[in-house]
Design a protein around this motif. Structure first.
Motif, PDB file in Angstrom:
ATOM      1  N   ALA A  57       5.633 -11.766  -0.237  1.00  0.00           N
ATOM      2  CA  ALA A  57       4.321 -12.145   0.297  1.00  0.00           C
ATOM      3  C   ALA A  57       4.093 -11.520   1.676  1.00  0.00           C
ATOM      4  O   ALA A  57       2.999 -11.014   1.963  1.00  0.00           O
ATOM      5  N   ALA A  58       5.111 -11.538   2.522  1.00  0.00           N
ATOM      6  CA  ALA A  58       4.978 -10.948   3.854  1.00  0.00           C
ATOM      7  C   ALA A  58       4.767  -9.439   3.767  1.00  0.00           C
ATOM      8  O   ALA A  58       3.936  -8.871   4.487  1.00  0.00           O
ATOM      9  N   GLN A  59       5.493  -8.790   2.868  1.00  0.00           N
ATOM     10  CA  GLN A  59       5.328  -7.347   2.699  1.00  0.00           C
ATOM     11  C   GLN A  59       3.956  -7.011   2.120  1.00  0.00           C
ATOM     12  O   GLN A  59       3.342  -6.004   2.473  1.00  0.00           O
ATOM     13  N   CYS A  60       3.460  -7.867   1.235  1.00  0.00           N
ATOM     14  CA  CYS A  60       2.131  -7.677   0.656  1.00  0.00           C
ATOM     15  C   CYS A  60       1.061  -7.764   1.741  1.00  0.00           C
ATOM     16  O   CYS A  60       0.115  -6.971   1.761  1.00  0.00           O
ATOM     17  N   GLU A  61       1.208  -8.727   2.638  1.00  0.00           N
ATOM     18  CA  GLU A  61       0.245  -8.876   3.733  1.00  0.00           C
ATOM     19  C   GLU A  61       0.291  -7.663   4.668  1.00  0.00           C
ATOM     20  O   GLU A  61      -0.744  -7.178   5.122  1.00  0.00           O
ATOM     21  N   THR A  62       1.490  -7.158   4.944  1.00  0.00           N
ATOM     22  CA  THR A  62       1.636  -5.966   5.786  1.00  0.00           C
ATOM     23  C   THR A  62       0.940  -4.775   5.144  1.00  0.00           C
ATOM     24  O   THR A  62       0.196  -4.039   5.797  1.00  0.00           O
ATOM     25  N   LYS A  85      10.619   1.168   2.373  1.00  0.00           N
ATOM     26  CA  LYS A  85      11.659   1.457   3.371  1.00  0.00           C
ATOM     27  C   LYS A  85      12.036   0.186   4.144  1.00  0.00           C
ATOM     28  O   LYS A  85      13.218  -0.089   4.367  1.00  0.00           O
ATOM     29  N   ASN A  86      11.027  -0.616   4.532  1.00  0.00           N
ATOM     30  CA  ASN A  86      11.305  -1.876   5.243  1.00  0.00           C
ATOM     31  C   ASN A  86      12.153  -2.813   4.399  1.00  0.00           C
ATOM     32  O   ASN A  86      13.079  -3.455   4.898  1.00  0.00           O
ATOM     33  N   GLY A 115      -5.985  -3.916  -5.965  1.00  0.00           N
ATOM     34  CA  GLY A 115      -4.927  -4.893  -6.169  1.00  0.00           C
ATOM     35  C   GLY A 115      -3.598  -4.367  -5.675  1.00  0.00           C
ATOM     36  O   GLY A 115      -3.289  -3.190  -5.837  1.00  0.00           O
ATOM     37  N   ILE A 116      -2.805  -5.258  -5.085  1.00  0.00           N
ATOM     38  CA  ILE A 116      -1.481  -4.893  -4.583  1.00  0.00           C
ATOM     39  C   ILE A 116      -0.478  -5.856  -5.184  1.00  0.00           C
ATOM     40  O   ILE A 116      -0.668  -7.070  -5.147  1.00  0.00           O
ATOM     41  N   LYS A 117       0.600  -5.303  -5.740  1.00  0.00           N
ATOM     42  CA  LYS A 117       1.686  -6.141  -6.240  1.00  0.00           C
ATOM     43  C   LYS A 117       2.991  -5.618  -5.664  1.00  0.00           C
ATOM     44  O   LYS A 117       3.271  -4.426  -5.723  1.00  0.00           O
ATOM     45  N   VAL A 118       3.774  -6.525  -5.079  1.00  0.00           N
ATOM     46  CA  VAL A 118       5.067  -6.163  -4.510  1.00  0.00           C
ATOM     47  C   VAL A 118       6.135  -6.997  -5.200  1.00  0.00           C
ATOM     48  O   VAL A 118       6.001  -8.226  -5.283  1.00  0.00           O
ATOM     49  N   LYS A 119       7.165  -6.332  -5.706  1.00  0.00           N
ATOM     50  CA  LYS A 119       8.314  -7.021  -6.325  1.00  0.00           C
ATOM     51  C   LYS A 119       9.563  -6.650  -5.548  1.00  0.00           C
ATOM     52  O   LYS A 119       9.787  -5.471  -5.257  1.00  0.00           O
ATOM     53  N   ILE A 120      10.371  -7.656  -5.248  1.00  0.00           N
ATOM     54  CA  ILE A 120      11.628  -7.418  -4.527  1.00  0.00           C
ATOM     55  C   ILE A 120      12.744  -8.138  -5.263  1.00  0.00           C
ATOM     56  O   ILE A 120      12.617  -9.302  -5.632  1.00  0.00           O
ATOM     57  N   ASP A 142      -5.049 -15.444   6.023  1.00  0.00           N
ATOM     58  CA  ASP A 142      -5.084 -14.587   7.206  1.00  0.00           C
ATOM     59  C   ASP A 142      -3.819 -14.678   8.049  1.00  0.00           C
ATOM     60  O   ASP A 142      -3.665 -13.932   9.015  1.00  0.00           O
ATOM     61  N   TYR A 143      -2.920 -15.587   7.710  1.00  0.00           N
ATOM     62  CA  TYR A 143      -1.714 -15.802   8.505  1.00  0.00           C
ATOM     63  C   TYR A 143      -0.445 -15.366   7.786  1.00  0.00           C
ATOM     64  O   TYR A 143       0.641 -15.637   8.246  1.00  0.00           O
ATOM     65  N   GLY A 144      -0.588 -14.712   6.633  1.00  0.00           N
ATOM     66  CA  GLY A 144       0.579 -14.219   5.919  1.00  0.00           C
ATOM     67  C   GLY A 144       1.356 -15.318   5.232  1.00  0.00           C
ATOM     68  O   GLY A 144       2.568 -15.416   5.395  1.00  0.00           O
TER      69      GLY A 144
END
Length: 192
Positions: A101-106, A126-127, A186-191, A33-35
């Motif tokens: 991880a931060a972008q996934c939480e957002t 965009k962020n 499910g959400i997956k973010v790759k940077i 819950d805290y990112g």
């Protein structure tokens, strides 16, 4: 576990790897819950400092002291630390735009509030791309998006290495799950 004893180097590396993996999995659950965005472990002869990075940890008041005490107690019990040999210090993520991880939480928070999938994904991309040093970003959202039938939507901008050893070195990846009324998404973010 091996403090104060002579240990084979191979066994030490394996034990450290298992410790880090278990700690990471535990902190993902405890701080979801805290990112939660990763952990740094620093060991000295007398103390072990565990520093979880939080997306919402700009001021340390966001994490209740009861949670910190409970995490400390559970880690002492699981890994057999001495009473005063473990210290937990919460740290904030410095480059939030480059942390998957931060972008996934957002993205998770925005989608839970009911915004459209495409709008949320494009905002995250965009962020990331305006944050600076990112070469590419990819967002994959799977599950029942609008219809009854599940599918995957993939949004991508820039360049991302997808195979071989460079993928594990250069690509930051995070996976989260959202429990909505129509089911799990499910959400997956790759940077990179």
């Amino acid at each position: 576990d091996f403090q104060g004893r002579a240990i084979n180097k191979k066994r030490k590396f394996v034990a450290d790897g298992i410790f880090n993996a278990e700690l990471h999995e535990f902190l993902i659950q405890a701080l979801k819950d805290y990112g939660y965005g990763g952990v740094t472990v620093r060991q000295s002869a007398k103390k072990t400092r565990i520093m979880p990075k939080l997306a919402k940890g700009r001021d340390k008041k966001n994490v209740p002291p009861q949670l910190k005490a409970e995490i400390t107690r559970l880690l002492v019990k699981r890994f057999g630390f001495e009473d005063d040999a473990l210290k937990i210090e919460f740290d904030s993520i410095q480059a939030r735009g480059l942390c998957a991880a931060a972008q996934c939480e957002t993205l998770k928070e925005e989608m839970a509030s009911g915004k459209s999938v495409r709008q949320c994904a494009m905002r995250v991309i965009k962020n990331v791309m305006t944050a600076g040093r990112a070469d590419g970003c990819e967002v994959v959202i799977t599950g029942k998006l609008r219809q009854q039938r599940a599918k995957a939507m993939k949004y991508k901008k820039g360049y991302i290495v997808s195979t071989g050893h460079p993928k594990s070195v250069f690509v930051d990846e995070a996976i989260r799950h959202i429990f909505l009324k129509q089911g799990v998404m499910g959400i997956k973010v790759k940077i990179m």
